[in-house]
Design an enzyme around this catalytic site. Sequence first.
Site, short mmCIF file in Angstrom:
data_model
loop_
_atom_site.label_atom_id
_atom_site.label_comp_id
_atom_site.label_asym_id
_atom_site.label_seq_id
_atom_site.Cartn_x
_atom_site.Cartn_y
_atom_site.Cartn_z
N ARG A 532 1.61 3.75 10.75
CA ARG A 532 3.02 3.40 10.61
C ARG A 532 3.89 4.62 10.92
O ARG A 532 3.61 5.73 10.45
CB ARG A 532 3.31 2.88 9.21
CG ARG A 532 4.71 2.30 9.04
CD ARG A 532 4.77 1.35 7.85
NE ARG A 532 4.57 2.04 6.60
CZ ARG A 532 5.40 1.95 5.55
NH1 ARG A 532 6.47 1.19 5.64
NH2 ARG A 532 5.15 2.58 4.44
N SER A 596 -4.20 9.85 4.26
CA SER A 596 -4.87 9.43 3.02
C SER A 596 -6.38 9.46 3.14
O SER A 596 -7.07 8.45 3.02
CB SER A 596 -4.38 8.03 2.62
OG SER A 596 -2.99 8.04 2.42
N ASP A 642 -1.68 9.77 -0.19
CA ASP A 642 -0.90 8.64 -0.71
C ASP A 642 -0.51 8.81 -2.18
O ASP A 642 0.51 8.30 -2.63
CB ASP A 642 -1.65 7.32 -0.51
CG ASP A 642 -3.08 7.37 -1.00
OD1 ASP A 642 -3.50 8.43 -1.49
OD2 ASP A 642 -3.78 6.35 -0.88
#
Length: 877
Positions: A532, A596, A642
Amino acid sequence: MIASRLLAYFFKELNHDQVQKVDQYLYHMHLSDETLLDISKRFRKEIEKGLGSTTHPTAAVKMLPTFVRSTSDGTEHGEFLALDLGGTNFCMLWVKVTDNGLQKVEMENQIYAIPEDIMRGSDTELFDHIAEWLANFMDKLQIKDKKLPLGFTFSFPCRQTKLDESFLVSWTKGFKSSGVEGRDVVALIRKAIQRRGDFDIDIVAVVNDTVGTMMTCGYDDHNCEIGLIVGTGSNACYMEEMRHIDMVEGDEGQMCINMEWGAFGDDGSLNDIRTEFDQEIDMGSLNLGKQLFEKVISGMYMGELMRFILVKMAKEELPELLNTGHFETKDISDTEGEKDGIRKAREVLMWLGMDPTQEDCVATHQICQIVSTHSASLCTATLAAVLQRIKENKSEEQLRSTIGVDGSVYKKHPHFAKHLHKTVWRLVPDCYVCFLRSEDGSGKGAAMVTAVAYRLADQHRARQKTLEPLQLSHDQLLEVKRRMKVEMERGLSKETHASAPVKMLPTYVCATPDSTEKGDFLALDLGGTNFRVLLVCVRNGKWSGVEMHNKIYAIPQEVIHGTRDELFDHIVQCIADFLEYMGMKGVSLPLGFTFSFPCQQNSLDESFKESGCEGEDVVTLLKEAIHRREEFDLDVIAVVNDTVRTMMTCGFEDPHCEVEMRNVELVEGEEGWMCVNMEWGAFGDNGCLDDFHTEFDVAVDELSLNPGKQRFEKMINGMYLGETVGNILINFTKRGLQGGIFETKFLSQIESDCLALLQVRAILQHLGLESTCDDSIIVKEVCTVVARRAAQLCGAGMAPVVDKIRENRGLDALKVTVGVDGTLYKLHPHFAKVMHETVKDLAPKCDVSFLQSEDGSGKGAALITAVFCRIREAGQR
């Protein structure tokens, strides 16, 4: 239907005018499918009224709970006793059920006549007599030294409050024993046995004959969920969903409901189908205006109905026909038979004083068939309502169900059963219905109720013993907290860090937002098969001033498994596409990177991945890929995982999650604060949690991609909880404690409070698993235990963290906020609540609030970048 002219032709000895009146009555006895479906619809309404707590008291059909919660699954075994009291005879049974794959049942029984003086005597006389018969029966079988479980079939109107507690409402069938009405009949038997003192039994269940019939047939056919008796009287029962039974607490599972449908129509709802003959039968009964449905379908009244027809049709008075009971139900069953029916009709008519012709005998034979099929049609209408309800309860397109049947009318009237079957199949074509005759009586059914109750109790105890290691006490959770604190200290210490499973990794994030951040920032989020890119615009330091634009890109499998350059070139291609999409390709923006995966970090913009890009700095790899493209330049400021981004996202509103710098020995300096990434998934990899690992945790670990590693994560992470549940259910299945298996993704759905067992069964069926209602209860129970333990362990891990912050600050009490993200926390109906309660319980000096992150990891990375830019600009000034 027989036309009037045909009747007039047949009945040479009968009055023609009366025949025409009778023909009108016979016309009304012929019920069309449309009429039967209308009656079925009315009965559905009566079912709903009888089940409702507010409408039950005034409902004609009472829908009485029996507290029988399950039918047989064929695994029952053991020795059981049964008593059957429902008429002038009393039956004792010994039943031995063997579960050897053959479902073998052995039975011994003894029938005792009940003297009339006992039937009309006192409660003590009746139940002492029963206890004496029971003692004699046990002596005969030489089992008096055994304490056997017993089921009691008591076929009188009762109000039942437990499986083994039933209060007699009123005597029927000629009984008038004083002192029994209004009292618990099970308690009266127990007292009578105690008075004797020479044997002991365990009375487990009391049922009526209808439930006994369903349970008897249910042992042979596990689809049997309806019991029907059509004999001298008539009644039915079926398995109803608990969520629909307002009179009983609880909404999980099923319970057998005794419908007491004989009173259907007592409120006038069937007046339009009642004839003058039905009214005459009611007028001549002992209970005027009551049990009206029973009076048109049961064997007790069929003979009277035929007698009324003949009286109306006769040319002259026949004295024998004027006496009640002179045309018996047995005469109808004999007369309607195809083989000898006409001959029997002649015998009956001659006995009544007539000189019948062949035509008279044929007409009598056909009218007996009409009376029998009329009764069967009305039974069909009510059964159709029950079948449709069960089908809707299960949300099945086609229901497969079996009806267990007993009673002299069903068994001895040749046209009744045949017509009943055909009409049921016609009225409910989407239900595949089988009819199974009960050949062993309701006494065996009482024994089977007892056997099922014992089987369920044994299985429940076995399941609880299996689940016990997963149910953590307060002291156990305190011990987990203590051990986590020890491992945290080891992870922070330079000397022990290398061997510490809880690594306590520095993130180089040394501040949280203070509401003065402003500007435009890019963020990248890589943590799975999607990537993303985000643009976060911070205007006034508050969420109301934050704008966010993002785009999600899939990462092809060949890139995931390709080289490092292929991966980072693909990432830069996605960034280029996004900047062009936003019209910002020539703008150089500060960028934060959420990566992450397990990393060792040396500075805020330098991160070394432990595997995959072996020993490489992922930020350098990203910068090199940007330079190779030569289209744009970005200022890569921060790389975080994250967990850190969640803290920063929530810290934008409430910044309270830090560990003091002086405790982080891996980083030079003792001033200020730094966010530490605990990586607590490896807690226990050194064996410190071995006494908390169950056989199911070991199985999950051994079958994982990284055996022996991340063992704490495998106890609390949603990725593994479904596997734990599946291992437990497989264990139950192998031991015969339940019937299905399970996998991960439906855990949160199944444990939802608002999710009925119907939906649980639907989930299991989606997985290709055939399940019973009992299976659904077990699955929900296991999901609850496994998810609760995970939440408690998370709380036990969080408690030492907030306590450490409090101790570091030298406070007696601490108010702190924990930022939380993740599907398990967000979607599971109880996880968050249990975790909160555990933290509060284990860290009572800390006032902990939990703030859920709603905007994903990308915004957190952008905010870290914004904080760094703020601090950098302040330093330049």
